[in-house]
Design a protein around this motif. Structure first.
Motif, PDB file in Angstrom:
ATOM      1  N   ASN A  27      11.301  -0.919   1.336  1.00  0.00           N
ATOM      2  CA  ASN A  27      10.203  -0.044   0.914  1.00  0.00           C
ATOM      3  C   ASN A  27      10.277   0.194  -0.591  1.00  0.00           C
ATOM      4  OD1 ASN A  27      10.820   1.932   3.861  1.00  0.00           O
ATOM      5  ND2 ASN A  27       9.288   0.315   3.594  1.00  0.00           N
ATOM      6  N   CYS A  32       8.573   1.972  -2.343  1.00  0.00           N
ATOM      7  CA  CYS A  32       8.329   3.378  -2.706  1.00  0.00           C
ATOM      8  C   CYS A  32       9.636   4.148  -2.778  1.00  0.00           C
ATOM      9  CB  CYS A  32       7.395   4.052  -1.708  1.00  0.00           C
ATOM     10  SG  CYS A  32       8.136   4.376  -0.090  1.00  0.00           S
ATOM     11  N   GLY A  40       9.303   6.474   2.390  1.00  0.00           N
ATOM     12  CA  GLY A  40      10.088   5.524   3.172  1.00  0.00           C
ATOM     13  C   GLY A  40       9.852   5.669   4.659  1.00  0.00           C
ATOM     14  N   VAL A  41       8.689   6.192   5.040  1.00  0.00           N
ATOM     15  CA  VAL A  41       8.428   6.474   6.449  1.00  0.00           C
ATOM     16  C   VAL A  41       7.378   5.521   7.039  1.00  0.00           C
ATOM     17  CG1 VAL A  41       7.451   8.186   8.037  1.00  0.00           C
ATOM     18  CG2 VAL A  41       9.146   8.890   6.335  1.00  0.00           C
ATOM     19  N   CYS A  42       6.237   5.424   6.395  1.00  0.00           N
ATOM     20  CA  CYS A  42       5.101   4.734   7.023  1.00  0.00           C
ATOM     21  C   CYS A  42       5.230   3.218   6.974  1.00  0.00           C
ATOM     22  CB  CYS A  42       3.807   5.150   6.360  1.00  0.00           C
ATOM     23  SG  CYS A  42       3.551   4.410   4.726  1.00  0.00           S
ATOM     24  N   GLN A  43       5.998   2.711   6.014  1.00  0.00           N
ATOM     25  CA  GLN A  43       6.238   1.272   5.857  1.00  0.00           C
ATOM     26  C   GLN A  43       5.032   0.484   5.356  1.00  0.00           C
ATOM     27  OE1 GLN A  43       9.590   0.325   6.613  1.00  0.00           O
ATOM     28  NE2 GLN A  43       9.741   2.530   6.816  1.00  0.00           N
ATOM     29  N   LYS A  99       0.824  -1.215   0.000  1.00  0.00           N
ATOM     30  CA  LYS A  99       0.000   0.000   0.000  1.00  0.00           C
ATOM     31  C   LYS A  99       0.857   1.264   0.000  1.00  0.00           C
ATOM     32  CE  LYS A  99      -3.740  -2.468   0.465  1.00  0.00           C
ATOM     33  NZ  LYS A  99      -4.106  -3.082  -0.793  1.00  0.00           N
ATOM     34  N   TYR A 100       0.261   2.328  -0.495  1.00  0.00           N
ATOM     35  CA  TYR A 100       0.872   3.657  -0.392  1.00  0.00           C
ATOM     36  C   TYR A 100       0.409   4.313   0.910  1.00  0.00           C
ATOM     37  CZ  TYR A 100       1.454   8.693  -0.863  1.00  0.00           C
ATOM     38  OH  TYR A 100       1.785  10.002  -0.637  1.00  0.00           O
ATOM     39  N   GLY A 101       1.356   4.777   1.707  1.00  0.00           N
ATOM     40  CA  GLY A 101       0.975   5.549   2.892  1.00  0.00           C
ATOM     41  C   GLY A 101       1.766   6.830   2.998  1.00  0.00           C
ATOM     42  N   CYS A 102       2.819   6.983   2.189  1.00  0.00           N
ATOM     43  CA  CYS A 102       3.609   8.220   2.255  1.00  0.00           C
ATOM     44  C   CYS A 102       4.498   8.422   1.039  1.00  0.00           C
ATOM     45  CB  CYS A 102       4.452   8.261   3.530  1.00  0.00           C
ATOM     46  SG  CYS A 102       5.811   7.063   3.560  1.00  0.00           S
ATOM     47  N   GLY A 103       5.001   7.357   0.460  1.00  0.00           N
ATOM     48  CA  GLY A 103       5.957   7.524  -0.635  1.00  0.00           C
ATOM     49  C   GLY A 103       7.265   8.129  -0.184  1.00  0.00           C
ATOM     50  N   CYS A 162       4.162   0.037   2.428  1.00  0.00           N
ATOM     51  CA  CYS A 162       4.495  -0.641   1.172  1.00  0.00           C
ATOM     52  C   CYS A 162       5.459  -1.816   1.392  1.00  0.00           C
ATOM     53  CB  CYS A 162       5.117   0.355   0.201  1.00  0.00           C
ATOM     54  SG  CYS A 162       6.684   1.043   0.758  1.00  0.00           S
TER      55      CYS A 162
HETATM   56  S1  FES Z   1       4.609   4.191   1.174  1.00  0.00           S
HETATM   57 FE1  FES Z   1       5.277   4.803   3.137  1.00  0.00          FE
HETATM   58  S2  FES Z   1       7.150   3.749   3.292  1.00  0.00           S
HETATM   59 FE2  FES Z   1       6.529   3.263   1.308  1.00  0.00          FE
END
Ligand code: FES
Ligand code: FES
Lengths: 778, 158
Positions: B58, B60, B43-46, B37-41, B48
């Motif tokens: 990640n 992304c 490398g923060v939310c993890q 999934k996309y949550g930030c693009g 993906c």
């Molecule tokens: S989308 Fe958040 S770390 Fe990849």
């Protein structure tokens, strides 16, 4: 027929439901059995107040916000229906949104219970927008289970009754001799028929009204048992589809280049042709909120958004910062009545400030739209689909009937998905481009341009004498909360009937949702609002977490003032025995009052709302070794090391789901108390990433967590989605005050400290994705 | 545009896309693999989180051009096959503890959990509280505690 000859009515029908109330179900015409019921139920009974020094019942004691939504559900003509299929499954399209709160599971449980069918044979989908349901298609205020509990069971019981009749005809025996279990009707002589085999025979060619009785609570086999989520397997295998996972033909990735300050608007684009020529880009159009780009991949959308050179008109809050908003709030505060200096009593008084907070879910705002001449189709996780449908139709110049809104399962909501910002934007973009679009907000946009829970202050003044609290006044002042999502229409339609006098709309919501659970003599709680320039919304509660946190901190001070233990003081002044019971439970399980090391402490608090009540006992560690933990790109701070929660939700349909809701609410409560807030600086929220906005992470998760679900108390389910946040936030704040010796007055408690991160630039509005993924692999 | 080949969930794939497009978009937008999934693009939310040659990463934050033809990319969809079963023990533990709420973060959580258990073992210990505290995956629904319980249980079975 003379009166003497009249047959007894209703109460002594044979079979299930002897001596109990009957409800009205419908059998609808259809090729297989279709049953229905009216959505909505009666207002629940008022809570009794028992007083030490009695407080007059507040409006929220009598009729709270969830009653209001339930009452609003009554006059609707729309029915909800269950279809029995020949494969033995039962299908139901739930007119609510599933955003993680577990309503699809609890709904399936209600049907399984009354129909006597295995849970796995109940198929729940989410209904498209159904305008005929009026107020009945709004998911909010923790209201779903409360308002659908009876109607769904009535429909399921109607189906069972029809299946029994069909089997009786087939077997040639009276229906009263038959039994049902696990989707099969059986006779004493050993005949049996599956529901699937009876689905056609039980169908009706005309619509019938029938009276049905419901199972007694003592006969429940499914309701009240712990059940896993019905979509758990789809989730853990990655098969569960959210809006952005749907494949709608030609709906290509689309993003919007947004203004540098809150609600800025686009004036002109300098390099339109150059951006249109970028790899993958198909379209670039200017819309109300920015400049939209559509491309083959979201990665190429990000590139295009970053490349766009846009001239922006100012936003609505360009001169606003935390300090200026705080001044606005101070100026708008309603006066307190009891004088601060009182010869006969002692005064406890404080003003608390709560920062803006982000209600963004992990799934960002997103929607798919396919707008064609004369019609539109939209896919989105929206909690108020009927309102969304109307707004989208108005924006596109179409009739609402030409707009289909498919409700997709949402990746979290927390108040955000009461709005349909992305659906509206996607429709606008699709219309302008003349193509289907899959719109996604960037994470940074979520924080900077997305909705926030508004900044507020709470001023509390209480007086006590001779060991008793005489007065308790609370003045809550908040940046305006936007209710333009349908809840507004519910209130407007009903406001004349409410016991809150002639007050405004937000004040009505405040009065309906806020309670003081203690007998504190003359008690008043009032709201005033300022500044409508922000994009706001609720966040797992509208006012409750902040109001409750302020109250409970003052309660601790009052306890100290009258020389009592905080737990004992609460239990002696609580109005509701259910509240006393949950408080006792956590005090006992959590070993309230145990000796704690310096820098660590316990806190205890509770929160009643929507006919439910939760109590929390927390332990916090504020020692330097803990607050000084070094984790890259993180704020660590104090750690809540233990939480004991007890919850009384009247009747927990699914205790496992209820515990999950409590757990989530506790993580939110910890976040808003300690770590997660937004800093506003000249119209720019400084946070732009999850590493700036410090929602609870594993390093701040309590390693010890116990959640006790109390046995049923009221026989009907109360609300639970928002319940834990207020109690947890308050208990954490109280524990922090005790551990540090200083009562915090600004939340989250790290808000006043210098920023611990470097804010992302505002132009371009979103950052490029990094390229260091491989070296960071583990 | 240039061709990029790699191994995705056990099968070789080839895509024609610009070099700098991050792997997450190649998976989701080009190949239609939507578990990550996309949550930030950022490398923060993890959200993906997937595996590259068995390690959590990640997508992304990796341009597709950085992926080699021999690299094995595993997303949540391909995790069970790595143990030759219908479900990986970590997925079973997730079911047992009814971890998920909205579910949006959970594919990434499970992929992170599997790698974290392996990482702890490589360092010579079984996974515990200190390791849990290092997991950066966001769960905005707040399922963190059940995640800890499920990882502890799941780790016993692989
Ligand atoms: S989308 Fe958040 S770390 Fe990849
Ligand atoms: S389950 Fe919703 S974000 Fe984790």
């Amino acid at each position: 027929m003379g009166a003497q000859g009249a047959a007894p009515q209703g109460d002594d029908e044979s079979g299930r439901g002897v001596g109990r109330r009957r409800f009205l179900g419908y059998v609808l015409a259809g090729p297989t059995l279709v049953v229905a019921a009216q959505l909505g139920e009666e207002v629940l009974a008022p809570t009794e107040a028992q007083a030490a020094i009695p407080s007059l019942p507040e409006p929220a004691d009598i009729l709270d916000l969830t009653d209001l939504l339930t009452t609003a559900a009554l006059p609707t003509s729309g029915l909800i229906s269950i279809q029995l299929n020949t494969d033995g499954t039962a299908s139901f399209a739930l007119p609510r949104a599933e955003v993680g709160q577990g309503v699809t599971t609890s709904t399936a449980m209600l049907i399984a219970e009354e129909l006597d069918i295995p849970l796995a044979q109940v198929k729940i989908t989410l209904a498209d927008a159904r305008p005929e349901l009026l107020f009945n298609q709004l998911t909010g205020a923790s209201n779903t289970t409360v308002s659908t509990y009876t109607p769904i069971r009535v429909a399921a019981a109607t189906a069972r009754q029809r299946l029994l009749a069909a089997a009786a005809a087939q077997f040639g025996v009276p229906a009263s001799t038959l039994t049902t279990a696990a989707g099969v009707v059986s006779s004493p002589s050993g005949q049996s028929a599956t529901y699937g085999s009876l689905a056609v025979a039980a169908a009706s060619q005309v619509t019938l009204q029938v009276g049905v009785a419901l199972k007694a609570q003592s006969d429940f086999q499914v309701i009240g048992t712990a059940q896993n989520r019905i979509d758990a397997l789809d989730i853990v295998t990655g098969r569960k589809q959210f809006a952005m996972d749907l494949s709608v033909p030609n709906a290509l990735p689309t993003m919007v280049c947004r203004p540098p300050t809150v609600n800025g608007t686009p004036l002109s684009v300098q390099n339109l042709a150059a951006v249109k020529a970028m790899p993958g880009v198909t379209d670039v159009v200017t819309i109300a909120t920015g400049v939209a780009v559509r491309a083959a991949t979201f990665g190429q959308c990000i590139d295009a958004v970053r490349a766009l050179q846009v001239t922006w008109a100012p936003g609505t809050e360009d001169n606003s910062s935390d300090a200026t908003v705080q001044q606005e709030l101070k100026a708008a505060e309603l006066p307190l009545v009891v004088p601060p200096l009182n010869l006969l009593a002692q005064t406890v008084e404080a003003t608390f400030t709560f920062a803006f907070a982000s209600n963004s879910a992990l799934e960002p705002n997103c929607a798919i739209a396919d707008v064609r001449p004369g019609r539109a189709e939209v896919w989105a996780a929206v909690k108020a689909p009927i309102v969304a449908q109307g707004a989208i139709a108005a924006k596109l110049g179409l009739l609402p009937s030409a707009v289909t809104v498919h409700v997709v399962q949402g990746g979290g909501s927390f108040g955000r998905k009461l709005f349909f910002d992305a659906a509206l934007e996607a429709a606008e973009i699709s219309q302008l481009m003349g193509k289907p679009v899959k719109l996604m907000w960037h994470r940074t946009d979520e924080f900077r341009q997305g909705r926030t829970h508004p900044m507020s202050t709470s001023h509390v003044r209480a007086t006590h004498a001779l060991g008793q609290v005489l007065t308790f006044e609370q003045r809550h002042t908040s940046v305006a909360t936007d209710f333009g999502h349908g809840l507004g229409e519910v209130i407007t339609a009903l406001v004349a009937d409410l016991p809150v006098g002639d007050i405004g709309f937000s004040e009505t919501i405040f009065e309906l949702s806020q309670q003081t659970p203690y007998n504190f003599g003359v008690t008043t709680q009032l709201l005033s609002e300022v500044d409508k320039g922000f994009n706001t919304g609720s966040m797992r509660g509208i006012y409750s977490p902040n109001v409750r946190c302020a109250q409970e901190l003052i309660v601790d001070r009052l306890a100290a003032g009258v020389g009592q233990d905080p737990y004992q003081f609460r239990r002696q002044t609580l109005k509701d025995p259910r509240a006393v019971a949950v408080l006792d439970k956590v005090a006992q399980l959590g070993d309230w009052g145990r000796t704690m090391a310096p820098g660590t402490a316990q806190g205890i608090a509770l929160h009643p709302e929507y006919h439910s009540v939760a109590a929390m006992l927390v332990e916090i560690d504020c020692t330097p070794a803990t607050t000084g933990r070094q984790i890259p790109d993180a704020y660590t701070g104090p750690r809540v090391t233990k939480v004991v929660c007890a919850v009384d939700a009247g009747l927990a349909v699914n205790p496992l789901g209820l515990q999950a809701q409590m757990m989530g609410g506790i993580m939110d409560g910890i976040a808003v108390a300690l770590t997660s807030g937004m800093h506003l600086d000249n119209g720019v929220f400084q946070e732009g990433s999850w590493d700036n906005y410090f929602y609870t992470r594993q390093w701040n998760t309590p390693p010890d967590l116990q959640i006790v679900v109390m046995p049923p108390t009221s026989g009907t389910p109360g609300g639970a989605g928002e319940l834990a946040v207020g109690a947890a936030m308050a208990a954490v704040a109280c524990a922090y005050a005790r551990a540090t010796g200083t009562m915090p007055t600004s939340f989250p408690i790290n808000h006043a400290a210098p920023l611990s991160f470097t804010p992302l630039p505002t132009t371009p509005p979103i950052p490029q994705s990094p390229v260091d993924g491989l070296p960071r692999a583990y | 545009m240039s061709a990029h080949t790699f191994i995705l969930n056990g099968k070789p794939v080839s895509v024609d896309v610009e070099d700098d497009v991050r792997l997450l978009w190649v998976l989701r937008d080009v190949l239609g693999v939507t578990g990550p999934k996309y949550g930030c693009g950022l490398g923060v939310c993890q959200a993906c989180t997937s595996h590259i040659n068995g390690k959590a990463f990640n997508p992304c934050s990796v341009p597709v051009s950085a992926i080699q033809p021999t690299d094995e990319i595993t997303t949540i969809e391909g995790l069970p096959a790595t143990v030759g079963k219908d479900l990986h023990p970590m997925q079973e533990a997730w079911l047992e503890y009814d971890v998920a709420q909205c579910g949006y973060c959970q594919p990434g959580q499970i992929m992170a959990a599997v790698a974290k258990v392996r990482q702890a073992r490589a360092a010579g210990h079984e996974i515990g509280d200190a390791d849990f505290d290092e997991i950066r995956n966001i769960c905005r629904c707040g399922t963190y505690f059940r995640i800890r319980e499920a990882i502890t249980a799941g780790a016993k079975n692989f």
